[in-house]
Each structure stands twice: as structure tokens, then as C-alpha cells.
Design an enzyme around this catalytic site. Structure first.
Site, mmCIF file in Angstrom:
data_model
loop_
_atom_site.group_PDB
_atom_site.id
_atom_site.type_symbol
_atom_site.label_atom_id
_atom_site.label_comp_id
_atom_site.label_asym_id
_atom_site.label_seq_id
_atom_site.Cartn_x
_atom_site.Cartn_y
_atom_site.Cartn_z
ATOM 1 N N LYS A 41 36.511 37.590 25.481
ATOM 2 C CA LYS A 41 37.056 38.570 24.576
ATOM 3 C C LYS A 41 37.955 39.558 25.305
ATOM 4 C CE LYS A 41 32.432 38.609 22.688
ATOM 5 N NZ LYS A 41 31.199 39.431 22.689
ATOM 6 N N ASP A 97 38.646 37.244 39.125
ATOM 7 C CA ASP A 97 37.724 37.806 40.105
ATOM 8 C C ASP A 97 37.452 36.719 41.156
ATOM 9 O OD1 ASP A 97 35.834 39.507 41.221
ATOM 10 O OD2 ASP A 97 34.312 39.152 39.731
ATOM 11 N N LYS A 126 41.505 40.814 41.162
ATOM 12 C CA LYS A 126 40.612 41.417 42.172
ATOM 13 C C LYS A 126 40.518 40.433 43.335
ATOM 14 C CE LYS A 126 36.701 43.185 40.442
ATOM 15 N NZ LYS A 126 35.246 43.108 40.084
ATOM 16 N N PHE A 147 33.656 47.372 39.769
ATOM 17 C CA PHE A 147 33.490 46.743 38.464
ATOM 18 C C PHE A 147 34.277 47.559 37.450
ATOM 19 C CE2 PHE A 147 31.787 45.005 34.658
ATOM 20 C CZ PHE A 147 31.632 43.666 34.999
ATOM 21 N N VAL A 148 35.443 47.039 37.091
ATOM 22 C CA VAL A 148 36.372 47.801 36.260
ATOM 23 C C VAL A 148 36.117 47.545 34.779
ATOM 24 C CG1 VAL A 148 38.166 48.043 37.992
ATOM 25 C CG2 VAL A 148 38.118 45.986 36.599
HETATM 26 P P1 IMP Z 1 35.786 34.974 37.664
HETATM 27 O O1 IMP Z 1 35.386 33.640 37.136
HETATM 28 O O2 IMP Z 1 34.809 35.479 38.687
HETATM 29 O O3 IMP Z 1 37.211 35.003 38.171
HETATM 30 O O4 IMP Z 1 35.734 36.031 36.483
HETATM 31 C C1 IMP Z 1 35.394 35.667 35.195
HETATM 32 C C2 IMP Z 1 35.207 36.787 34.225
HETATM 33 O O5 IMP Z 1 34.279 37.752 34.731
HETATM 34 C C3 IMP Z 1 36.444 37.589 33.875
HETATM 35 O O6 IMP Z 1 37.277 36.936 32.924
HETATM 36 C C4 IMP Z 1 35.804 38.829 33.294
HETATM 37 O O7 IMP Z 1 35.462 38.624 31.943
HETATM 38 C C5 IMP Z 1 34.553 38.987 34.154
HETATM 39 N N1 IMP Z 1 34.767 39.999 35.217
HETATM 40 C C6 IMP Z 1 34.965 39.790 36.519
HETATM 41 N N2 IMP Z 1 35.135 40.954 37.195
HETATM 42 C C7 IMP Z 1 35.032 41.935 36.248
HETATM 43 C C8 IMP Z 1 35.138 43.375 36.290
HETATM 44 O O8 IMP Z 1 35.359 44.034 37.323
HETATM 45 N N3 IMP Z 1 34.993 44.023 35.089
HETATM 46 C C9 IMP Z 1 34.761 43.370 33.906
HETATM 47 N N4 IMP Z 1 34.675 42.035 33.827
HETATM 48 C C10 IMP Z 1 34.812 41.317 34.992
#
Ligand code: IMP
Length: 171
Positions: A41, A97, A126, A147-148
């Protein structure tokens, strides 16, 4: 955790940056049909702002994903009607992330939907947390290892409605 008092990116900064990204995307695709594949979302505010600034032939698909808690796998929960065959796809993400979610989605779309091309527009990046090497073709801002929240990003489903980007920190 509680909301920090500082702001990382203000509404004005966000507006300006989204304007720049839209101008670049318009230029790069020059009127070729483009399917925005928005990941729910968290990307909703970014998607809504970005798509209204694009002037070409823009279509929309919505995808809901689950980023697994073990931090190793992702999966797709839902996709709206999505005809990508031979079309240019632009994945619209809130934040990259570890890169695990995006890596899974790119591979899935390539194999299952045969698009002409796939690029990625991520509102936030990030890089310190990256585990997989994924392309980020259009990047709003780079964020530090916090954590944003805000502008669609949540902490336990809260704070998506904030119009700016801040972060949560231990009480
Ligand atoms: P990834 O698979 O680790 O790259 O991240 C997947 C999902 O984790 C992102 O699409 C976000 O929904 C959530 N996410 C990762 N880091 C943050 C953060 O710092 N704040 C809020 N959601 C995050």
C-alpha cells in the site's frame, strides 16, 4: 517506538522531487505506452502524485506483495488486471530496503508477463540495508538507516497519512 520530532523531507521537497522524476520519465518514454505497476500500500501517495504529472500514455496496475518476516522471501498476494505483454512496465515502490521484494517482483513480471522492458521508480532508497543488487532507475531520495514513515510508509500500519517523511525511534 515513537514518532521522531525531526523531518527528513518536507511536503515541498517531496513535491519538487516528484516533479523532477515525472519530467525525466516523460522524457525517457516520450509518449510510448507505459504501465505503472504500483506496489500496495505504501506507494499510493507517490503513485497518485507521480501519475498526475505524467503526460504520456499511462496505464495502471496494482500489486499487493508480502515481504516475508524471515527477510529472505517475498510473494505476490494480488494483482489487478494486468496486460504487460510487449509493453513498458515501470514498477512504482515506496522504498527499496533489502531489495528482496523488488527482486522477486522483477523476476516474476519478466517470467509471467513478458513486458518489453521493466524499470523501477522508488520514492525512497535505503542502500545501507541492501542484500540483493536491484536496479533503481528513478529514485526520489536516499535515506539513512532509520525506519522511515509518512507519505504512504507505515510503522505497524500507522503514519501513512503524514504528508512528509519522518522516522520512528525507540521510546
Ligand atoms: P525490502 O524487500 O527489504 O526491500 O523492503 C520491502 C518493504 O518493506 C518496502 O516496500 C516497505 O513496505 C517496507 N519497508 C522497508 N523499510 C521500511 C522503512 O524504513 N519504513 C517503512 N517501510 C519499510
Amino acid at each position: 517506538m515513537r514518532l521522531a520530532t525531526g523531518i527528513l523531507f518536507t511536503e515541498k521537497q517531496i513535491r519538487q522531487r516528484v516533479d523532477e522524476l515525472a519530467a525525466q520519465i516523460d522524457l525517457d518514454y516520450r509518449g510510448q505506452p507505459l504501465v505503472l505497476c504500483a506496489v500496495l500500500k505504501g506507494s499510493i501517495p507517490f503513485l497518485a502524485d507521480l501519475m498526475r504529472r505524467l503526460t504520456g500514455d499511462v496505464r495502471l496496475a496494482l500489486i499487493e506483495m508480502k515481504s516475508q518476516v524471515d527477510g529472505k522471501h517475498a510473494s505476490i498476494l494480488f494483482t489487478s488486471r494486468l496486460d504487460l505483454a510487449g509493453k513498458h512496465a515501470l514498477i512504482v515502490e515506496d522504498i527499496v530496503d533489502t531489495g528482496i521484494t523488488l527482486d522477486y517482483l522483477i523476476k516474476h513480471l519478466e517470467v509471467e508477463r513478458s513486458p518489453a522492458s521493466i524499470r523501477v521508480a522508488a520514492f525512497l532508497d535505503k542502500p545501507t540495508a541492501r542484500k540483493l543488487d536491484v536496479p533503481v532507475n528513478y529514485r526520489g531520495f536516499t535515506v539513512p538507516d532509520k525506519f522511515v514513515v509518512g507519505y504512504g510508509l507505515d510503522w505497524q500500519e500507522r503514519y501513512r497519512n503524514l504528508p512528509y517523511i519522518t522516522w520512528v525511534e525507540p521510546e
